[in-house]
Design an enzyme around this catalytic site. Sequence first.
Site, PDB file in Angstrom:
ATOM      1  N   LYS A  80     -31.302 -39.340  75.683  1.00  7.91           N
ATOM      2  CA  LYS A  80     -31.127 -40.525  76.410  1.00  7.91           C
ATOM      3  C   LYS A  80     -31.305 -41.530  75.565  1.00  7.91           C
ATOM      4  O   LYS A  80     -31.737 -41.740  74.672  1.00  7.91           O
ATOM      5  CB  LYS A  80     -32.402 -40.829  77.654  1.00  7.91           C
ATOM      6  CG  LYS A  80     -32.153 -42.182  78.320  1.00  7.91           C
ATOM      7  CD  LYS A  80     -33.516 -42.296  79.339  1.00  7.91           C
ATOM      8  CE  LYS A  80     -33.376 -43.415  80.297  1.00  7.91           C
ATOM      9  NZ  LYS A  80     -34.494 -43.585  81.014  1.00  7.91           N
ATOM     10  N   SER A 155     -33.571 -44.781  85.804  1.00 11.22           N
ATOM     11  CA  SER A 155     -32.521 -45.082  84.854  1.00 11.22           C
ATOM     12  C   SER A 155     -31.746 -43.990  84.126  1.00 11.22           C
ATOM     13  O   SER A 155     -30.857 -44.380  83.506  1.00 11.22           O
ATOM     14  CB  SER A 155     -33.149 -46.021  84.011  1.00 11.22           C
ATOM     15  OG  SER A 155     -34.317 -45.147  83.203  1.00 11.22           O
ATOM     16  N   SER A 179     -37.767 -42.685  86.510  1.00 12.95           N
ATOM     17  CA  SER A 179     -36.663 -42.540  85.732  1.00 12.95           C
ATOM     18  C   SER A 179     -36.160 -41.231  85.171  1.00 12.95           C
ATOM     19  O   SER A 179     -35.053 -41.229  84.889  1.00 12.95           O
ATOM     20  CB  SER A 179     -36.353 -43.663  84.653  1.00 12.95           C
ATOM     21  OG  SER A 179     -36.535 -44.832  85.152  1.00 12.95           O
TER      22      SER A 179
END
Length: 520
Positions: A80, A155, A179
Amino acid sequence: MTELIKLSAAALAAKLASGEVTSVQVTQAYLDRIALVDGELNAFLHLNAEEALRVAAEVDADRAAGKELHELAGVPIAIKDLIVTKGQPTTAGSKILEGWISPYDATVIEKIRAAKMPILGKTNLDEFAMGSSTEHSAFGPTRNPWDLTRIPGGSGGGSAAAVAAFEAPLALGTDTGGSIRQPGAVTGTVGVKPTYGGVSRYGAIAMASSLDQIGPVSRTVLDAALLQEVIGGHDPKDSTSLVDPINGQTGCTGLADAARLGANGDLTGVRIGVVKELGGEGYQEGVEVRFRESLELLRGAGAEIVEVSCPSFGYALGAYYLIMPSEASSNLAKFDGVRFGLRKLPEDGPMTIERVMSATRAAGFGNEVKRRIILGAYALSAGYYDAYYGSAQKFRTLIQRDFEAAFAQADVLISPTAPTTAFKFGEKMADPLAMYLNDVATIPANLAGVPGMSLPNGLADEDGLPSGIQLLAPAREDALMYRVGAALEALHEAQWGGPILDRAPELGAASNATAVEGTK
Protein backbone atom coordinates in the site's frame (compact mmCIF):
# COMPACT_ATOMS: atom_id res chain seq x y z
CA MET A 1 1.41 -19.29 -16.17
CA THR A 2 -2.31 -18.48 -15.79
CA GLU A 3 -2.85 -21.18 -13.17
CA LEU A 4 0.38 -20.23 -11.38
CA ILE A 5 -0.89 -16.77 -10.44
CA LYS A 6 -4.06 -18.28 -8.96
CA LEU A 7 -2.17 -20.38 -6.43
CA SER A 8 -2.12 -19.35 -2.79
CA ALA A 9 1.10 -17.91 -1.39
CA ALA A 10 1.60 -21.09 0.64
CA ALA A 11 1.20 -23.24 -2.48
CA LEU A 12 3.60 -21.01 -4.41
CA ALA A 13 6.11 -21.29 -1.57
CA ALA A 14 5.88 -25.09 -1.74
CA LYS A 15 6.46 -25.12 -5.50
CA LEU A 16 9.43 -22.78 -5.12
CA ALA A 17 10.93 -24.93 -2.36
CA SER A 18 10.57 -28.09 -4.47
CA GLY A 19 12.17 -26.45 -7.50
CA GLU A 20 9.05 -26.98 -9.61
CA VAL A 21 9.06 -23.27 -10.52
CA THR A 22 11.51 -20.42 -10.02
CA SER A 23 10.90 -17.11 -8.32
CA VAL A 24 11.74 -15.30 -11.56
CA GLN A 25 9.00 -17.26 -13.32
CA VAL A 26 6.49 -16.48 -10.56
CA THR A 27 7.40 -12.79 -10.38
CA GLN A 28 7.31 -12.39 -14.16
CA ALA A 29 3.90 -14.09 -14.27
CA TYR A 30 2.49 -11.50 -11.88
CA LEU A 31 4.12 -8.62 -13.75
CA ASP A 32 2.56 -9.95 -16.96
CA ARG A 33 -0.82 -10.12 -15.23
CA ILE A 34 -0.46 -6.52 -14.05
CA ALA A 35 0.37 -5.43 -17.60
CA LEU A 36 -2.72 -7.24 -18.86
CA VAL A 37 -5.39 -6.05 -16.43
CA ASP A 38 -4.24 -3.03 -14.42
CA GLY A 39 -5.26 -0.62 -17.13
CA GLU A 40 -8.80 -1.63 -16.19
CA LEU A 41 -8.30 -1.66 -12.41
CA ASN A 42 -5.78 1.08 -11.55
CA ALA A 43 -4.71 -0.94 -8.51
CA PHE A 44 -1.03 0.04 -8.82
CA LEU A 45 0.41 3.55 -8.62
CA HIS A 46 4.03 2.48 -9.14
CA LEU A 47 5.65 -0.69 -10.46
CA ASN A 48 8.96 -1.99 -9.16
CA ALA A 49 9.59 -4.58 -11.86
CA GLU A 50 13.37 -4.31 -12.20
CA GLU A 51 14.07 -4.66 -8.49
CA ALA A 52 11.43 -7.38 -8.07
CA LEU A 53 13.05 -9.52 -10.78
CA ARG A 54 16.51 -8.88 -9.32
CA VAL A 55 15.39 -10.08 -5.87
CA ALA A 56 13.67 -13.07 -7.47
CA ALA A 57 16.89 -14.01 -9.28
CA GLU A 58 18.83 -13.73 -6.00
CA VAL A 59 16.36 -16.10 -4.34
CA ASP A 60 16.73 -18.60 -7.16
CA ALA A 61 20.53 -18.43 -6.88
CA ASP A 62 20.42 -18.84 -3.10
CA ARG A 63 18.09 -21.81 -3.41
CA ALA A 64 20.31 -23.43 -6.02
CA ALA A 65 23.27 -22.96 -3.68
CA GLY A 66 21.40 -24.73 -0.89
CA LYS A 67 21.10 -21.68 1.35
CA GLU A 68 18.46 -21.63 4.07
CA LEU A 69 15.57 -19.35 3.07
CA HIS A 70 12.39 -18.05 4.64
CA GLU A 71 9.25 -19.97 3.69
CA LEU A 72 7.94 -17.00 1.70
CA ALA A 73 11.26 -16.21 -0.01
CA GLY A 74 10.60 -15.57 -3.67
CA VAL A 75 6.85 -15.03 -3.21
CA PRO A 76 5.97 -11.55 -4.57
CA ILE A 77 4.07 -8.91 -2.62
CA ALA A 78 2.39 -5.53 -3.26
CA ILE A 79 2.63 -2.62 -0.82
CA LYS A 80 0.00 0.00 0.00
CA ASP A 81 1.42 3.38 -1.01
CA LEU A 82 1.16 4.68 2.54
CA ILE A 83 4.16 2.59 3.63
CA VAL A 84 7.54 4.10 2.81
CA THR A 85 9.96 2.11 0.64
CA LYS A 86 13.51 3.34 0.17
CA GLY A 87 14.28 4.57 -3.32
CA GLN A 88 10.67 4.30 -4.49
CA PRO A 89 7.83 6.83 -4.67
CA THR A 90 5.47 7.02 -1.70
CA THR A 91 2.53 9.30 -2.43
CA ALA A 92 -0.09 8.34 0.18
CA GLY A 93 -2.49 8.85 -2.73
CA SER A 94 -1.97 12.61 -2.51
CA LYS A 95 -0.73 15.33 -4.86
CA ILE A 96 1.15 16.83 -1.92
CA LEU A 97 3.60 13.88 -2.01
CA GLU A 98 3.63 13.28 -5.76
CA GLY A 99 7.19 12.55 -6.85
CA TRP A 100 8.56 12.18 -3.31
CA ILE A 101 11.12 9.36 -3.00
CA SER A 102 11.52 7.88 0.46
CA PRO A 103 15.09 7.86 1.85
CA TYR A 104 14.36 4.95 4.20
CA ASP A 105 12.35 1.75 4.59
CA ALA A 106 9.48 1.17 6.99
CA THR A 107 10.20 -1.57 9.51
CA VAL A 108 7.76 -3.92 7.76
CA ILE A 109 9.59 -3.31 4.46
CA GLU A 110 12.91 -4.15 6.12
CA LYS A 111 11.34 -7.44 7.20
CA ILE A 112 9.89 -8.10 3.74
CA ARG A 113 13.33 -7.51 2.23
CA ALA A 114 14.99 -9.72 4.86
CA ALA A 115 12.59 -12.53 3.89
CA LYS A 116 13.57 -11.89 0.23
CA MET A 117 10.03 -11.34 -1.01
CA PRO A 118 10.05 -9.44 -4.35
CA ILE A 119 8.12 -6.16 -4.07
CA LEU A 120 5.96 -5.78 -7.19
CA GLY A 121 5.01 -2.15 -6.57
CA LYS A 122 2.88 0.32 -4.61
CA THR A 123 -0.92 0.18 -4.58
CA ASN A 124 -3.58 2.85 -4.77
CA LEU A 125 -5.53 4.20 -1.79
CA ASP A 126 -7.81 6.96 -0.63
CA GLU A 127 -5.69 10.05 0.00
CA PHE A 128 -3.80 9.61 3.29
CA ALA A 129 -6.04 6.57 3.90
CA MET A 130 -9.08 8.81 4.39
CA GLY A 131 -11.99 7.07 2.72
CA SER A 132 -13.97 3.86 2.29
CA SER A 133 -14.01 3.54 -1.49
CA THR A 134 -10.60 4.52 -2.97
CA GLU A 135 -12.48 7.24 -4.84
CA HIS A 136 -10.54 9.88 -2.91
CA SER A 137 -7.16 9.02 -4.46
CA ALA A 138 -5.54 11.94 -6.25
CA PHE A 139 -4.52 9.48 -8.98
CA GLY A 140 -7.93 8.13 -9.91
CA PRO A 141 -10.14 5.42 -8.40
CA THR A 142 -9.34 1.73 -8.26
CA ARG A 143 -12.06 -0.52 -9.68
CA ASN A 144 -13.49 -3.68 -8.18
CA PRO A 145 -12.45 -6.80 -10.17
CA TRP A 146 -15.95 -8.25 -9.64
CA ASP A 147 -17.65 -5.28 -11.32
CA LEU A 148 -15.62 -2.45 -12.84
CA THR A 149 -18.41 0.05 -12.18
CA ARG A 150 -18.14 -0.50 -8.41
CA ILE A 151 -15.74 0.49 -5.65
CA PRO A 152 -13.15 -1.95 -4.20
CA GLY A 153 -13.55 -0.57 -0.68
CA GLY A 154 -11.17 1.72 1.09
CA SER A 155 -8.92 3.09 2.02
CA GLY A 156 -6.84 0.14 0.83
CA GLY A 157 -8.81 -0.70 -2.29
CA GLY A 158 -5.65 -0.98 -4.38
CA SER A 159 -4.15 -3.78 -2.29
CA ALA A 160 -7.44 -5.69 -2.11
CA ALA A 161 -8.15 -5.32 -5.83
CA ALA A 162 -4.61 -6.41 -6.73
CA VAL A 163 -4.93 -9.61 -4.69
CA ALA A 164 -8.49 -10.30 -5.89
CA ALA A 165 -7.49 -9.81 -9.54
CA PHE A 166 -4.47 -12.15 -9.23
CA GLU A 167 -2.02 -9.28 -9.74
CA ALA A 168 -0.27 -10.27 -6.49
CA PRO A 169 -0.57 -13.22 -4.10
CA LEU A 170 -0.06 -11.01 -1.05
CA ALA A 171 -0.22 -7.34 -0.14
CA LEU A 172 0.25 -5.04 2.81
CA GLY A 173 -2.43 -2.61 3.90
CA THR A 174 -3.14 -0.32 6.83
CA ASP A 175 -6.28 -0.37 8.95
CA THR A 176 -7.39 2.68 10.96
CA GLY A 177 -11.13 2.00 11.02
CA GLY A 178 -11.52 -0.92 8.63
CA SER A 179 -9.26 -0.03 5.69
CA ILE A 180 -7.97 -3.60 5.32
CA ARG A 181 -11.10 -5.49 6.34
CA GLN A 182 -13.81 -3.56 4.47
CA PRO A 183 -12.01 -3.82 1.09
CA GLY A 184 -11.51 -7.51 1.83
CA ALA A 185 -15.25 -7.92 2.30
CA VAL A 186 -16.24 -6.34 -1.01
CA THR A 187 -13.51 -7.99 -3.12
CA GLY A 188 -13.64 -11.54 -1.75
CA THR A 189 -10.21 -11.44 -0.12
CA VAL A 190 -8.87 -12.01 3.39
CA GLY A 191 -7.90 -8.87 5.31
CA VAL A 192 -6.45 -8.77 8.81
CA LYS A 193 -5.95 -6.01 11.36
CA PRO A 194 -3.49 -7.42 13.92
CA THR A 195 -3.56 -6.56 17.61
CA TYR A 196 -2.60 -2.89 17.96
CA GLY A 197 1.16 -2.79 18.48
CA GLY A 198 1.71 -6.31 17.17
CA VAL A 199 3.14 -4.97 13.89
CA SER A 200 5.39 -1.92 13.83
CA ARG A 201 3.88 1.29 12.46
CA TYR A 202 7.32 2.85 11.87
CA GLY A 203 7.38 4.08 8.29
CA ALA A 204 3.62 4.06 7.76
CA ILE A 205 2.51 7.64 7.10
CA ALA A 206 0.31 8.29 10.11
CA MET A 207 -3.33 9.27 9.93
CA ALA A 208 -4.47 8.52 13.49
CA SER A 209 -1.58 7.15 15.52
CA SER A 210 -3.68 5.50 18.24
CA LEU A 211 -5.75 3.62 15.64
CA ASP A 212 -3.47 2.84 12.66
CA GLN A 213 -2.24 -0.72 12.16
CA ILE A 214 -0.39 -2.40 9.27
CA GLY A 215 -1.68 -5.83 8.30
CA PRO A 216 -1.85 -8.51 5.58
CA VAL A 217 -4.12 -8.85 2.55
CA SER A 218 -4.31 -12.30 0.96
CA ARG A 219 -6.53 -14.88 -0.70
CA THR A 220 -6.40 -17.42 2.16
CA VAL A 221 -6.27 -17.31 5.94
CA LEU A 222 -3.02 -19.31 6.03
CA ASP A 223 -1.38 -16.85 3.63
CA ALA A 224 -2.34 -13.95 5.90
CA ALA A 225 -0.93 -15.81 8.91
CA LEU A 226 2.37 -16.46 7.15
CA LEU A 227 2.69 -12.80 6.17
CA GLN A 228 1.80 -11.50 9.62
CA GLU A 229 4.54 -13.69 11.08
CA VAL A 230 7.00 -12.02 8.69
CA ILE A 231 6.05 -8.43 9.53
CA GLY A 232 5.13 -8.82 13.21
CA GLY A 233 7.20 -8.45 16.36
CA HIS A 234 8.52 -5.78 18.68
CA ASP A 235 10.19 -2.71 17.17
CA PRO A 236 12.04 -0.20 19.39
CA LYS A 237 11.50 2.45 16.69
CA ASP A 238 7.73 2.33 17.38
CA SER A 239 6.83 3.55 20.87
CA THR A 240 3.48 1.73 20.70
CA SER A 241 5.04 -1.62 19.74
CA LEU A 242 4.02 -4.44 22.05
CA VAL A 243 6.38 -6.68 23.94
CA ASP A 244 5.52 -9.07 26.75
CA PRO A 245 8.09 -8.70 29.57
CA ILE A 246 7.71 -12.39 30.44
CA ASN A 247 7.86 -14.22 27.11
CA GLY A 248 8.58 -11.45 24.61
CA GLN A 249 5.48 -12.30 22.57
CA THR A 250 3.44 -9.70 20.70
CA GLY A 251 0.60 -11.85 19.38
CA CYS A 252 2.32 -12.45 16.03
CA THR A 253 3.74 -15.93 16.66
CA GLY A 254 2.19 -19.35 16.11
CA LEU A 255 -0.28 -17.91 13.61
CA ALA A 256 0.42 -20.26 10.71
CA ASP A 257 0.29 -23.27 13.03
CA ALA A 258 -3.07 -22.05 14.33
CA ALA A 259 -4.38 -21.63 10.77
CA ARG A 260 -3.23 -25.13 9.82
CA LEU A 261 -4.92 -26.51 12.93
CA GLY A 262 -8.15 -24.73 12.11
CA ALA A 263 -8.20 -26.01 8.54
CA ASN A 264 -9.57 -29.35 9.79
CA GLY A 265 -12.87 -27.52 10.37
CA ASP A 266 -13.29 -28.70 13.96
CA LEU A 267 -14.38 -25.97 16.41
CA THR A 268 -15.66 -28.17 19.21
CA GLY A 269 -15.92 -26.18 22.42
CA VAL A 270 -15.16 -22.78 20.87
CA ARG A 271 -17.62 -20.08 21.97
CA ILE A 272 -18.48 -17.63 19.20
CA GLY A 273 -20.34 -14.47 20.17
CA VAL A 274 -22.74 -12.79 17.74
CA VAL A 275 -22.63 -9.06 18.46
CA LYS A 276 -26.23 -7.88 18.72
CA GLU A 277 -25.39 -4.28 17.77
CA LEU A 278 -23.54 -5.22 14.54
CA GLY A 279 -26.46 -6.23 12.37
CA GLY A 280 -30.10 -5.53 11.63
CA GLU A 281 -31.21 -2.13 10.37
CA GLY A 282 -28.97 -0.76 7.63
CA TYR A 283 -27.53 -4.16 6.71
CA GLN A 284 -28.27 -5.52 3.23
CA GLU A 285 -30.53 -8.57 3.32
CA GLY A 286 -28.18 -10.67 1.22
CA VAL A 287 -25.30 -9.90 3.57
CA GLU A 288 -27.36 -10.99 6.58
CA VAL A 289 -28.58 -14.17 4.85
CA ARG A 290 -25.00 -15.27 4.14
CA PHE A 291 -24.05 -14.34 7.72
CA ARG A 292 -26.78 -16.53 9.24
CA GLU A 293 -25.78 -19.41 6.96
CA SER A 294 -22.21 -19.15 8.25
CA LEU A 295 -23.43 -19.28 11.83
CA GLU A 296 -25.10 -22.60 11.04
CA LEU A 297 -21.89 -23.91 9.48
CA LEU A 298 -19.97 -22.95 12.62
CA ARG A 299 -22.59 -24.57 14.84
CA GLY A 300 -22.33 -27.73 12.77
CA ALA A 301 -18.55 -27.72 13.30
CA GLY A 302 -19.04 -27.89 17.05
CA ALA A 303 -18.89 -24.21 17.96
CA GLU A 304 -21.22 -22.81 20.59
CA ILE A 305 -23.02 -19.74 19.19
CA VAL A 306 -24.03 -17.17 21.81
CA GLU A 307 -25.44 -13.67 21.53
CA VAL A 308 -23.52 -10.86 23.22
CA SER A 309 -24.47 -7.23 23.64
CA CYS A 310 -22.04 -4.31 23.38
CA PRO A 311 -24.28 -1.24 23.87
CA SER A 312 -21.44 1.27 23.48
CA PHE A 313 -20.82 0.09 19.90
CA GLY A 314 -23.71 2.34 18.93
CA TYR A 315 -21.46 5.30 19.77
CA ALA A 316 -18.32 3.92 18.12
CA LEU A 317 -18.82 5.70 14.79
CA GLY A 318 -19.31 9.08 16.47
CA ALA A 319 -16.32 8.60 18.78
CA TYR A 320 -14.14 7.50 15.88
CA TYR A 321 -15.01 10.51 13.75
CA LEU A 322 -13.85 12.80 16.54
CA ILE A 323 -10.69 10.91 17.58
CA MET A 324 -9.48 10.08 14.06
CA PRO A 325 -9.73 13.57 12.51
CA SER A 326 -8.27 15.13 15.66
CA GLU A 327 -5.17 12.95 15.39
CA ALA A 328 -5.08 13.35 11.61
CA SER A 329 -5.12 17.15 11.79
CA SER A 330 -2.05 16.96 14.02
CA ASN A 331 -0.24 14.32 11.96
CA LEU A 332 -0.77 16.14 8.66
CA ALA A 333 0.57 19.44 9.98
CA LYS A 334 4.04 18.42 8.75
CA PHE A 335 2.93 18.77 5.13
CA ASP A 336 3.55 22.50 5.05
CA GLY A 337 5.33 23.17 1.74
CA VAL A 338 8.58 23.87 3.57
CA ARG A 339 10.15 20.58 4.65
CA PHE A 340 9.32 18.10 1.86
CA GLY A 341 6.73 17.29 -0.76
CA LEU A 342 4.79 19.82 -2.82
CA ARG A 343 5.58 23.51 -2.45
CA LYS A 344 3.06 25.94 -3.89
CA LEU A 345 3.92 29.64 -3.77
CA PRO A 346 1.22 32.30 -3.36
CA GLU A 347 0.41 34.06 -6.61
CA ASP A 348 0.70 37.54 -5.12
CA GLY A 349 1.34 39.33 -1.85
CA PRO A 350 4.11 38.77 0.71
CA MET A 351 6.04 35.46 0.67
CA THR A 352 5.55 34.31 4.27
CA ILE A 353 5.73 30.78 5.65
CA GLU A 354 2.05 30.99 6.56
CA ARG A 355 1.03 31.95 3.02
CA VAL A 356 3.24 29.26 1.44
CA MET A 357 1.67 26.70 3.77
CA SER A 358 -1.83 27.88 2.92
CA ALA A 359 -1.21 27.78 -0.84
CA THR A 360 0.49 24.37 -0.65
CA ARG A 361 -2.18 22.69 1.45
CA ALA A 362 -4.99 24.20 -0.62
CA ALA A 363 -3.47 22.80 -3.82
CA GLY A 364 -2.07 19.55 -2.42
CA PHE A 365 -4.91 18.17 -0.29
CA GLY A 366 -8.18 16.81 -1.64
CA ASN A 367 -11.62 17.67 -0.29
CA GLU A 368 -11.97 14.68 2.05
CA VAL A 369 -8.60 15.36 3.68
CA LYS A 370 -9.50 19.02 4.11
CA ARG A 371 -12.86 18.05 5.63
CA ARG A 372 -11.21 15.84 8.25
CA ILE A 373 -8.48 18.36 9.07
CA ILE A 374 -11.10 21.04 9.69
CA LEU A 375 -13.20 18.69 11.82
CA GLY A 376 -10.17 17.61 13.84
CA ALA A 377 -8.87 21.12 14.39
CA TYR A 378 -12.31 22.18 15.62
CA ALA A 379 -12.58 19.20 18.00
CA LEU A 380 -9.20 20.11 19.52
CA SER A 381 -9.78 23.86 19.71
CA ALA A 382 -9.89 25.80 22.96
CA GLY A 383 -13.27 25.52 24.64
CA TYR A 384 -14.30 22.43 22.66
CA TYR A 385 -11.60 19.86 23.53
CA ASP A 386 -13.44 18.42 26.55
CA ALA A 387 -16.84 18.50 24.86
CA TYR A 388 -15.69 16.66 21.74
CA TYR A 389 -12.29 14.93 21.82
CA GLY A 390 -12.38 14.34 25.58
CA SER A 391 -15.90 12.91 25.45
CA ALA A 392 -14.98 10.65 22.53
CA GLN A 393 -12.09 9.20 24.54
CA LYS A 394 -14.51 8.40 27.38
CA PHE A 395 -16.73 6.48 24.96
CA ARG A 396 -13.61 4.69 23.73
CA THR A 397 -13.10 3.42 27.28
CA LEU A 398 -16.70 2.17 27.37
CA ILE A 399 -16.15 0.32 24.09
CA GLN A 400 -13.04 -1.35 25.52
CA ARG A 401 -15.04 -2.41 28.59
CA ASP A 402 -17.82 -3.83 26.42
CA PHE A 403 -15.23 -5.91 24.59
CA GLU A 404 -13.91 -7.22 27.92
CA ALA A 405 -17.43 -8.20 28.99
CA ALA A 406 -18.14 -9.85 25.64
CA PHE A 407 -14.93 -11.87 25.74
CA ALA A 408 -15.91 -13.17 29.17
CA GLN A 409 -18.87 -14.82 27.42
CA ALA A 410 -17.25 -15.81 24.12
CA ASP A 411 -13.80 -16.75 22.84
CA VAL A 412 -14.20 -14.78 19.61
CA LEU A 413 -16.85 -12.39 18.30
CA ILE A 414 -18.43 -12.46 14.86
CA SER A 415 -20.37 -10.05 12.64
CA PRO A 416 -20.76 -9.03 9.01
CA THR A 417 -17.68 -7.03 7.99
CA ALA A 418 -19.58 -4.38 6.05
CA PRO A 419 -23.31 -3.60 5.92
CA THR A 420 -23.49 -3.89 2.12
CA THR A 421 -21.68 -5.25 -0.89
CA ALA A 422 -19.69 -2.90 -3.13
CA PHE A 423 -21.63 0.15 -4.25
CA LYS A 424 -21.43 2.05 -7.53
CA PHE A 425 -18.88 4.79 -8.13
CA GLY A 426 -20.24 8.18 -7.11
CA GLU A 427 -23.16 6.67 -5.21
CA LYS A 428 -22.08 8.01 -1.81
CA MET A 429 -19.54 10.73 -2.64
CA ALA A 430 -22.04 13.52 -1.98
CA ASP A 431 -23.05 12.10 1.42
CA PRO A 432 -20.06 11.72 3.78
CA LEU A 433 -22.20 10.17 6.53
CA ALA A 434 -23.45 7.42 4.21
CA MET A 435 -19.83 6.75 3.24
CA TYR A 436 -18.69 6.65 6.87
CA LEU A 437 -21.37 4.07 7.73
CA ASN A 438 -19.47 1.49 5.67
CA ASP A 439 -17.08 1.15 8.62
CA VAL A 440 -19.71 0.82 11.36
CA ALA A 441 -18.80 -2.83 12.08
CA THR A 442 -15.02 -2.49 11.79
CA ILE A 443 -14.36 0.67 13.81
CA PRO A 444 -14.87 -0.84 17.32
CA ALA A 445 -11.81 -3.09 16.92
CA ASN A 446 -9.57 -0.11 16.20
CA LEU A 447 -10.91 1.84 19.17
CA ALA A 448 -10.18 -1.12 21.46
CA GLY A 449 -6.95 -2.32 19.82
CA VAL A 450 -8.17 -5.90 19.37
CA PRO A 451 -7.38 -8.00 16.28
CA GLY A 452 -9.94 -8.37 13.51
CA MET A 453 -10.18 -10.46 10.36
CA SER A 454 -12.49 -10.31 7.37
CA LEU A 455 -12.85 -13.35 5.17
CA PRO A 456 -15.12 -14.10 2.20
CA ASN A 457 -18.68 -15.03 3.11
CA GLY A 458 -20.26 -15.90 -0.20
CA LEU A 459 -22.13 -13.84 -2.77
CA ALA A 460 -25.17 -11.77 -1.86
CA ASP A 461 -28.33 -12.86 -3.64
CA GLU A 462 -29.32 -9.34 -4.78
CA ASP A 463 -26.25 -8.60 -6.89
CA GLY A 464 -23.96 -11.66 -6.91
CA LEU A 465 -21.17 -9.64 -5.29
CA PRO A 466 -18.92 -10.75 -2.41
CA SER A 467 -19.88 -10.19 1.20
CA GLY A 468 -17.54 -10.52 4.16
CA ILE A 469 -17.67 -11.96 7.66
CA GLN A 470 -15.61 -10.52 10.52
CA LEU A 471 -13.93 -12.28 13.43
CA LEU A 472 -12.68 -10.37 16.49
CA ALA A 473 -10.47 -11.80 19.24
CA PRO A 474 -9.02 -10.48 22.50
CA ALA A 475 -5.79 -8.49 22.25
CA ARG A 476 -2.75 -10.70 21.58
CA GLU A 477 -5.04 -13.64 20.75
CA ASP A 478 -4.44 -13.33 17.01
CA ALA A 479 -3.68 -17.06 16.80
CA LEU A 480 -7.16 -17.96 18.04
CA MET A 481 -8.67 -15.67 15.42
CA TYR A 482 -6.62 -17.39 12.71
CA ARG A 483 -7.69 -20.83 13.91
CA VAL A 484 -11.39 -19.97 13.76
CA GLY A 485 -10.94 -18.11 10.47
CA ALA A 486 -9.21 -21.07 8.84
CA ALA A 487 -11.94 -23.41 10.07
CA LEU A 488 -14.68 -21.22 8.62
CA GLU A 489 -12.74 -20.88 5.37
CA ALA A 490 -12.51 -24.69 5.10
CA LEU A 491 -16.24 -25.04 5.79
CA HIS A 492 -17.04 -22.43 3.16
CA GLU A 493 -14.82 -23.95 0.48
CA ALA A 494 -16.33 -27.38 1.08
CA GLN A 495 -19.74 -25.80 0.54
CA TRP A 496 -18.72 -23.66 -2.46
CA GLY A 497 -16.50 -26.24 -4.14
CA GLY A 498 -13.41 -24.03 -3.90
CA PRO A 499 -12.36 -20.43 -3.21
CA ILE A 500 -14.94 -17.73 -3.89
CA LEU A 501 -12.49 -15.90 -6.20
CA ASP A 502 -12.82 -18.80 -8.65
CA ARG A 503 -16.24 -17.32 -9.45
CA ALA A 504 -14.93 -13.81 -10.23
CA PRO A 505 -15.34 -12.62 -13.84
CA GLU A 506 -12.35 -12.76 -16.17
CA LEU A 507 -10.46 -9.52 -16.69
CA GLY A 508 -8.50 -8.34 -19.70
CA ALA A 509 -11.37 -9.08 -22.10
CA ALA A 510 -12.77 -6.61 -24.60
CA SER A 511 -16.20 -7.18 -23.08
CA ASN A 512 -15.13 -5.13 -20.07
CA ALA A 513 -14.41 -1.98 -22.09
CA THR A 514 -17.89 -0.51 -21.65
CA ALA A 515 -17.82 -1.00 -17.89
CA VAL A 516 -14.41 0.65 -17.62
CA GLU A 517 -15.46 3.60 -19.76
CA GLY A 518 -18.49 4.12 -17.54
CA THR A 519 -16.35 4.80 -14.48
CA LYS A 520 -14.13 7.48 -16.01
